[in-house]
Write an enzyme that holds these catalytic residues in place. Structure first.
Site, short mmCIF file in Angstrom:
data_model
loop_
_atom_site.label_atom_id
_atom_site.label_comp_id
_atom_site.label_asym_id
_atom_site.label_seq_id
_atom_site.Cartn_x
_atom_site.Cartn_y
_atom_site.Cartn_z
N HIS A 53 0.70 -1.18 -0.09
CA HIS A 53 0.05 0.07 -0.13
C HIS A 53 0.78 1.31 0.05
CE1 HIS A 53 -3.84 -2.03 1.84
NE2 HIS A 53 -3.35 -2.63 0.96
N GLU A 55 1.07 3.72 1.90
CA GLU A 55 1.42 4.14 3.17
C GLU A 55 2.65 3.37 3.51
OE1 GLU A 55 -1.67 3.49 2.23
OE2 GLU A 55 -3.07 4.09 3.89
N CYS A 83 -6.06 1.84 5.98
CA CYS A 83 -6.76 0.54 6.45
C CYS A 83 -6.01 0.22 7.82
CB CYS A 83 -6.63 -0.52 5.41
SG CYS A 83 -4.91 -1.05 5.34
N CYS A 86 -2.12 -0.47 7.71
CA CYS A 86 -1.08 0.54 7.13
C CYS A 86 -1.42 1.31 8.80
CB CYS A 86 -1.80 1.45 6.31
SG CYS A 86 -1.53 0.80 4.79
#
Length: 151
Positions: A53, A55, A83, A86
């Site tokens: 992701h 992040e 999410c 993360c």
């Protein structure tokens, strides 16, 4: 000092790159003392990595830059509410602040579905703020999924 909008604009540029690569258009920027020390955009499909992701990519880049897995004093800007995975990584990294653009109604872990920073059992708390350049961030992801669905 640069504004939250300045760094969010950079995160949006990264999100556009993700979308152009066929990834969900999310971008992230990690800042310490006014300097960008890590950037990322979604790369899960390209890298065959479910943890890639935006992040996480930004956290990894920043940790290498600082030569430290602890990212104290850092602010993470991301176009969409993070999410659970993360947010958990940001807790472990000791990020100081999370700034996001648009809410993520299906999997957001700060306000939309879960409120992880409202839990008292973590050994680190992160200040957070949502809604920075919310319209631009939300429009980008909405347009992406509209195109994917063929609408």
């Amino acid at each position: 000092m640069k504004t939250d909008e300045f760094y969010m604009a950079r995160a949006l540029e990264l999100a556009v790159q993700a979308g152009e690569a066929g990834e969900v258009p999310v971008g992230a920027v990690l800042v310490k003392d006014g300097l960008v020390i890590g950037e990322g955009y979604n790369q899960s499909i390209f890298s065959c990595d479910p943890t890639a992701h935006a992040e996480i990519v930004a956290l990894r880049n920043a940790a290498v830059h600082l030569e430290n897995y602890r990212l104290t004093g850092c602010d993470l800007y991301v176009t969409i509410e993070p999410c659970t995975m993360c947010v958990g990584a940001m807790i472990h990294a000791r990020v100081s602040r999370i700034i996001f653009g648009a809410k993520e109604p299906r999997a957001g872990a700060l306000t939309s579905q879960l409120q992880l920073m409202g839990s008292s059992h973590f050994n680190h708390t992160i200040a957070w703020q949502g809604g920075v350049m919310e319209k631009q961030c939300g429009d980008l992801i909405s347009q992406f999924f509209r195109r994917k669905r063929g609408n």
